[in-house]
Design an enzyme around this catalytic site. Structure first.
Site, PDB file in Angstrom:
ATOM      1  N   SER A 135       0.828  -1.215   0.000  1.00  0.00           N
ATOM      2  CA  SER A 135       0.000   0.000   0.000  1.00  0.00           C
ATOM      3  C   SER A 135       0.855   1.254   0.000  1.00  0.00           C
ATOM      4  CB  SER A 135      -0.898   0.039   1.234  1.00  0.00           C
ATOM      5  OG  SER A 135      -1.604   1.266   1.260  1.00  0.00           O
ATOM      6  N   LYS A 190      -4.393  -6.628   3.641  1.00  0.00           N
ATOM      7  CA  LYS A 190      -4.417  -5.517   2.674  1.00  0.00           C
ATOM      8  C   LYS A 190      -5.860  -5.211   2.257  1.00  0.00           C
ATOM      9  CE  LYS A 190      -3.000  -2.392  -0.295  1.00  0.00           C
ATOM     10  NZ  LYS A 190      -3.992  -2.143  -1.248  1.00  0.00           N
ATOM     11  N   HIS A 193      -7.385  -3.275   4.947  1.00  0.00           N
ATOM     12  CA  HIS A 193      -6.822  -1.923   4.849  1.00  0.00           C
ATOM     13  C   HIS A 193      -7.634  -1.103   3.854  1.00  0.00           C
ATOM     14  CE1 HIS A 193      -4.460   0.979   2.509  1.00  0.00           C
ATOM     15  NE2 HIS A 193      -3.798   1.262   3.620  1.00  0.00           N
ATOM     16  N   ASN A 194      -7.921  -1.702   2.708  1.00  0.00           N
ATOM     17  CA  ASN A 194      -8.664  -0.971   1.687  1.00  0.00           C
ATOM     18  C   ASN A 194     -10.115  -0.717   2.098  1.00  0.00           C
ATOM     19  OD1 ASN A 194      -6.281  -1.289   0.277  1.00  0.00           O
ATOM     20  ND2 ASN A 194      -7.312  -1.548  -1.684  1.00  0.00           N
ATOM     21  N   GLU A 197      -9.888   2.114   4.209  1.00  0.00           N
ATOM     22  CA  GLU A 197      -9.583   3.269   3.323  1.00  0.00           C
ATOM     23  C   GLU A 197     -10.900   3.829   2.740  1.00  0.00           C
ATOM     24  OE1 GLU A 197      -6.431   2.520   0.312  1.00  0.00           O
ATOM     25  OE2 GLU A 197      -7.920   3.083  -1.167  1.00  0.00           O
TER      26      GLU A 197
HETATM   27  C1  6PG Z   1      -3.201   1.434  -1.613  1.00  0.00           C
HETATM   28  C2  6PG Z   1      -4.475   1.592  -2.369  1.00  0.00           C
HETATM   29  C3  6PG Z   1      -4.399   0.923  -3.702  1.00  0.00           C
HETATM   30  C4  6PG Z   1      -5.476   1.344  -4.669  1.00  0.00           C
HETATM   31  C5  6PG Z   1      -6.854   1.235  -4.152  1.00  0.00           C
HETATM   32  C6  6PG Z   1      -7.828   1.980  -5.020  1.00  0.00           C
HETATM   33  O1  6PG Z   1      -3.288   0.920  -0.511  1.00  0.00           O
HETATM   34  O2  6PG Z   1      -2.150   1.821  -2.136  1.00  0.00           O
HETATM   35  O3  6PG Z   1      -5.520   1.027  -1.620  1.00  0.00           O
HETATM   36  O4  6PG Z   1      -4.343  -0.453  -3.465  1.00  0.00           O
HETATM   37  O5  6PG Z   1      -5.236   2.655  -5.008  1.00  0.00           O
HETATM   38  O6  6PG Z   1      -7.168  -0.117  -4.138  1.00  0.00           O
HETATM   39  O7  6PG Z   1      -9.018   1.323  -4.927  1.00  0.00           O
HETATM   40  P1  6PG Z   1     -10.338   1.768  -5.625  1.00  0.00           P
HETATM   41  O8  6PG Z   1     -10.020   1.997  -7.079  1.00  0.00           O
HETATM   42  O9  6PG Z   1     -11.252   0.602  -5.418  1.00  0.00           O
HETATM   43  O10 6PG Z   1     -10.776   3.017  -4.939  1.00  0.00           O
END
Ligand code: 6PG
Length: 494
Positions: A135, A190, A193-194, A197
């Protein structure tokens, strides 16, 4: 390419998208020799002649076979290709040219069940597999990402130094990289994490919307507010970039950039997977799902605009309705800050609940405090308060819920009055705040001993004889609800 006989690489990397390229540059900067391969050869050539120009530690291969021939044993090959079929395709190409004990590392956003399957298949053939979450976006990959490895622990011993060296370092100096557990554990962490996010971004977006729609703040005022908040307990990468975004002016129109961007959010699936997994495990994580639904609703732009002309909201504040009686001071900027922090804490509590249940279900033995530390630097959700999460788990490793920890309990209880004012005022004004309100409903459900599920159990038993428990004696019971008279009997079942 073509003159690589003498080049012995520490690691090979397949897939020279921006993330792949930046990881290679990061490894090379840290002194590792990297062989690279990309299906489209011109991409490799442009990389070697461009960003990698002059780097003695990087060499290109024209074929997978050549890439593998450049690696020292046990061979380590990292894949940075699109999650899904592309990963299986590259593995199929690698298998015949790798030898027993060699290591494949998937650094993409693969679905954890795919990682579990691949790990089993490859291990049955004598190869070793690591599913590694990375990430931090493009910049993180180059300067130091947060790295979440899972899979074969003995394989990890062969790559841990590369990944630990290229990883971000937390303010305490510790690397944001540590082995998490077998097979899919790294990709699972991960994924969560998302999911977090998504919630973090949705909460910030709602806060911005309340500032705009209810507090009547200009973009410049909002920018200053986020900048100010970033100096306090809300300090995080996402708040920091929000302040940065709000500072930008569109060169074409002279308007704030944020005002010329269409309000239709995309998604690639990791947030959805987290919500699905929460449902699968029976984890209470409503805000994680709500953040995904909010993106889906945002994507229905044309339908929303059509509905706007047909479906009224509350009056805009100049009529006699509740909304009209809401003075401009009904919600303050400080209320909003407290609401954001309290909602964020409840959302993280949900994310860690998913991790806790997954660890039990899949037998991974995840160390929740260590995960919070991994996210302290490099990743998209990096934030000062993650250290508080590590501290909370250090105080009590088997903490049932983050909000029971004294620090987080104080944040939520101390912020709840403000949080309720924000959610109530937004509801009265017809301003959607799905994540702020879902987090609040989560909190209110979690801290109530009694919920109305007694009625649901009665209904289930009424129409489907699904049975229920009583408050006054153990066991399971059924009632003949259609029997005459008001009196009903509980009949023990089983
Ligand atoms: C990270 C981000 C990366 C990605 C996202 C975007 O941790 O660096 O999460 O993995 O930018 O997955 O996800 P979306 O396109 O679903 O918003």
């Amino acid at each position: 390419m073509g003159t690589n006989e003498a080049f012995v690489a520490d690691i090979g990397l397949v897939g020279l998208g921006v993330m792949g390229q930046n990881l290679v540059l990061n490894m090379a900067r840290n002194g590792y020799k990297v062989a690279v391969y990309n299906r489209t050869k011109s991409v490799t050539r442009e990389f070697l002649d461009g960003p990698a120009k002059g780097a003695q530690e990087i060499a290109g291969a024209e074929t997978i076979e050549e890439l593998v021939s450049m690696l020292k044993p046990p061979r380590r090959v990292m894949l940075m290709v699109k999650a899904g079929a592309a990963v299986d395709a590259v593995i199929a190409q690698l298998k015949p040219v790798l030898s027993s004990g060699d290591i494949i590392i998937d650094g993409g956003n693969s679905f954890f069940e795919d990682t579990v399957r691949r790990a089993r298949e490859l291990e049955a053939e004598g190869l070793r597999y690591l599913g590694v979450g990375v990430s931090g976006g493009e910049e993180g990959a180059l300067k130091g990402p947060s790295i979440m490895p899972g899979g074969s622990e003995d394989a990890w011993a062969y790559v841990s130094s590369v990944f630990t060296d290229i990883a971000a370092k937390a303010p305490s100096g510790e690397p944001c990289c540590a082995y998490l557990g077998p097979d899919g554990a790294g990709h699972y962490v991960k994924m969560v994490h998302n999911g977090i996010e998504y919630v973090d971004m949705q909460l910030i977006a709602e806060t911005y919307f309340v500032m705009r729609e209810m507090l009547g703040m200009s973009v410049a005022e909002m920018q200053r507010a986020f900048e100010e908040w970033n100096r306090g307990e809300l300090n995080s990468y996402l708040i920091e970039i929000t302040a940065d975004i709000l500072r930008k002016i569109d060169a074409d129109t002279g308007k704030p950039m944020v005002d010329v961007i269409l309000d239709r959010a995309g998604q690639k699936g990791t947030g959805k997977w987290t919500a699905q997994e929460a449902l699968e495990l029976g984890a209470a994580a409503p805000t994680m799902a709500e953040a995904v639904f909010a993106r889906s609703l945002s994507a229905m732009k044309a339908e929303r605009c059509g509905a706007a002309a047909k479906l009224p909201g509350p009056d805009a504040g100049d009529g006699d309705g509740e909304a009209g009686r809401l003075g401009p001071d009904a919600v303050t900027l400080d209320d909003l800050r407290k609401a954001l922090y309290a909602a964020k804490v409840c959302a993280y509590a949900q994310g860690f609940e998913v991790l806790r249940l997954a660890s039990e279900e899949y037998g991974w033995g995840l160390d929740l405090g260590a995960i919070a530390l991994l996210w302290r630097g490099g990743c998209i959700i990096r934030a000062q308060f993650l250290e508080r999460i590590t501290e909370a788990y250090a105080r009590q490793a088997d903490l049932a819920n983050l909000i029971l920890d004294p620090y987080f309990r104080d944040v939520v209880t101390g912020g709840q009055e403000a949080w309720r004012r924000v959610v109530a005022a937004a509801a009265l004004r017809g301003v959607p705040v799905p994540a702020l309100s879902s987090s609040l409903a989560y909190y209110d459900s979690y801290h109530r001993c009694e919920l109305p599920a007694n009625l649901i159990q009665a209904q289930r038993d009424y129409f489907g004889a699904h049975t229920y428990e009583r408050v006054d004696r153990p066991g399971w019971f059924h009632t003949e609800w259609l029997a005459d008279g008001a009196e009903a009997r509980s009949v023990p079942v089983g």
